[in-house]
Design an enzyme around this catalytic site. Structure first.
Site, short mmCIF file in Angstrom:
data_model
loop_
_atom_site.label_atom_id
_atom_site.label_comp_id
_atom_site.label_asym_id
_atom_site.label_seq_id
_atom_site.Cartn_x
_atom_site.Cartn_y
_atom_site.Cartn_z
N ASP A 31 37.74 43.48 49.12
CA ASP A 31 37.39 44.75 48.47
C ASP A 31 38.52 45.78 48.64
O ASP A 31 39.20 45.78 49.66
CB ASP A 31 36.09 45.27 49.10
CG ASP A 31 35.41 46.30 48.22
OD1 ASP A 31 35.81 46.45 47.06
OD2 ASP A 31 34.50 46.97 48.73
N HIS B 271 44.45 44.61 41.43
CA HIS B 271 44.02 43.21 41.42
C HIS B 271 45.23 42.28 41.51
O HIS B 271 45.20 41.27 42.21
CB HIS B 271 43.19 42.90 40.16
CG HIS B 271 41.88 43.65 40.12
ND1 HIS B 271 41.01 43.71 41.18
CD2 HIS B 271 41.29 44.37 39.12
CE1 HIS B 271 39.94 44.43 40.85
NE2 HIS B 271 40.10 44.85 39.61
N ASN C 276 29.92 41.71 39.28
CA ASN C 276 31.19 42.20 38.72
C ASN C 276 31.23 42.09 37.20
O ASN C 276 31.98 42.80 36.54
CB ASN C 276 32.40 41.44 39.31
CG ASN C 276 32.73 41.82 40.74
OD1 ASN C 276 33.36 41.05 41.46
ND2 ASN C 276 32.33 43.01 41.17
#
Ligand code: FPP
Length: 227
Positions: free
Chosen positions: A2, A19, A50
């Protein structure tokens, strides 16, 4: 894993950059675990929740998943690493499903660390799909519903027959499980760190493992120290 979004926001970058940087932390973590005798590493890459993010972010994560499958599989093979993917893969494109299946096939006889990628995975989804399989066995007369045991459920979970989860690590300062594994972590040790996932490194992992090694695992018994 996270904190990718916050890592990017702090730098006034698009979330996608967080990411991308997260993939580097994945590489470092996989290498460090594999080189240090970890039997199995499970990464929560994409939760079943998600998919409710913006279409743009879901697309970014899906593209990254495909890119990782294409670019990393040969490196995993060189390092004798096996691959398993858990979760409802039907969400992803045919191209991703084919790339995942061929990576799993290529790596299936490797004998080193098992890398598990949880993709469109949720602990509740996992328990539900296992329960459906047990219900089917009841319908077929293989099991009497009165005899259903926790073993019957365990046997149909995504991580059935895999080593138990010793340590769960969550980055970015959030102290919650967010639907990861659930059943499998009944007696796992938990480690929470404020470090954002893109900044997670081999040395951060060493700190987590050192903390784990200082824990006294009792598995619900009163014994002083379990192995
Ligand atoms: C959580 O950060 C991270 C994700 C939802 C995706 C994790 C994916 C990767 C690290 C790359 C792909 C990896 C593999 C193995 C294919 P967040 O976006 O929730 O961050 P935030 O809480 O700061 O917004």
């Amino acid at each position: 894993m996270d904190g990718n979004g916050r890592w990017a926001q702090k730098r006034l970058l698009p979330r996608a950059r967080g990411h991308q940087k997260g993939v580097k932390a994945v590489r470092d973590t996989v290498r460090h675990c594999s080189e240090n005798g970890v039997a199995m590493l499970t990464l929560f890459a994409f939760s079943s929740e998600n998919k409710n993010r913006s279409g743009e972010e879901v697309l970014t994560l899906s593209k990254l998943f495909l890119a990782v499958l294409k670019s990393e599989t040969s490196k995993l093979h060189k390092n004798n690493i096996k691959l398993k993917i858990i979760g409802d893969m039907s969400l992803f494109s045919k191209e991703i499903q084919v790339a995942a299946a061929s990576a799993i096939e290529l790596l299936q006889n490797n004998t080193g660390m098992a890398l598990v990628i949880a993709a469109n995975y949720g602990g509740q989804w996992d328990i539900t799909q296992a329960t459906k399989k047990v219900a089917q066995l009841c319908v077929e007369g293989e099991i009497d519903y009165k005899d259903i045991s926790s073993d019957d459920i365990s046997k149909h979970l995504s991580l059935a027959n895999e080593p138990s989860v010793d340590l769960l690590i969550r980055t970015s300062g959030e102290i919650r499980l967010s639907n990861f594994l659930l059943w499998d972590i009944a007696y796992s040790e938990m480690y929470f760190t404020d470090v954002l996932w893109p900044d997670f490194s081999a040395s951060e992992l060493d700190i987590a493992v050192k903390t784990y090694n200082q824990r006294h695992r009792r598995f619900g018994t009163r014994q002083e120290k379990a192995q």
